[in-house]
Enzyme design. Sequence first.
Site, mmCIF file in Angstrom:
data_model
loop_
_atom_site.group_PDB
_atom_site.id
_atom_site.type_symbol
_atom_site.label_atom_id
_atom_site.label_comp_id
_atom_site.label_asym_id
_atom_site.label_seq_id
_atom_site.Cartn_x
_atom_site.Cartn_y
_atom_site.Cartn_z
ATOM 1 N N GLY A 226 29.127 81.682 12.886
ATOM 2 C CA GLY A 226 28.837 81.704 11.460
ATOM 3 C C GLY A 226 27.822 82.768 11.089
ATOM 4 C CB ALA A 227 24.884 82.607 8.851
ATOM 5 N N GLY A 229 26.268 85.171 13.683
ATOM 6 C CA GLY A 229 26.996 86.278 14.273
ATOM 7 C C GLY A 229 27.871 85.822 15.416
ATOM 8 N N GLY A 255 36.972 83.662 11.478
ATOM 9 C CA GLY A 255 37.130 83.641 12.932
ATOM 10 C C GLY A 255 38.299 84.493 13.387
ATOM 11 C CG ASP A 256 42.174 83.441 12.214
ATOM 12 O OD1 ASP A 256 42.008 82.868 13.309
ATOM 13 O OD2 ASP A 256 42.653 82.873 11.215
#
Length: 312
Positions: A226-227, A229, A255-256
Amino acid sequence: MSAAVSVAVAGVHVLDTHVIGVESIPSGSQGQLVETIRMSAAGTAGGTGLVLARLGCAVRSFGAVGTDPIAETLLALLRAEGIDVGGLLRRADVQTSASVLPVRPNGDRPAWHCIGANGAFALDDLAPDALDDVAHLHLGGPEFLGGPAAGELLARARAVGATTSLDLLAPGDPDLLAWVADALPQCDYLLPNDEQVLGLTGASDLASGALALVQAGAGCVAVTAGARGAVVVTAEETIEVPAFAIDVVDTTGCGDAFSAGFLRGRLEGLSLAEAARLGCAAAAQVAAGLGTDAGSYDLDSVRAFAEATPTR
């Protein structure tokens, strides 16, 4: 100009419907006005393939869809990106996989999802020569095939000189790890999210959890967080790559997009750290819009973004 790198994506293909500005689910049969309703091609295979195509790869999709209008929309969106959809089988007995994503003002995005045709895709659906000229095979959702069949598919790709990657769809737990364990030794890159790593392994931190997955057979584990990295772990090193500072619209498909950027970087010879940074930059393009196909970006613009944008 050199020929585009040939990549195959196999497994989960989904049509996402994003609904932006959902403050609550209306009671009874009442309605509610929202800001935007938008459809996009998605899935751990379909979404990753779409971003890989944007980043200059020649992409072929393998999987299953229905014969319904959802399939027509999904196939049209993939074709519009230049993706070869000839390997997506049409199944009349199941609907095309689809999700509805009501995105709240704070960015939360619960989902309604129908597995549909993704559960009908089998190893026998691929022709023996389907992977003969690919440089990389990305399998999204190996849990639908099961570990032995997923491992056999990845081994077929490796036998023709391709590298391989896996991205899980289900939430992580030890039973899922046991279900796909046979595939890990055939996997060059495992691309889970942070919750999956912790759930699969029971670890208390990402680095040790990712290392446990390396010890289970994966060549490299690149975890999205997420935020925070991404964290990239091999048997020799652990690398942390920060996320970029952006105004987030919708994190669906990030995520993809990371997977696609990371794999694109590795295919052109970037180091693990450089490839993860490219992955974070690709994810940032998606987070700033609705769906993996939002906006206009390509490899050059993602590189320029990575060079010019500060990280968190």
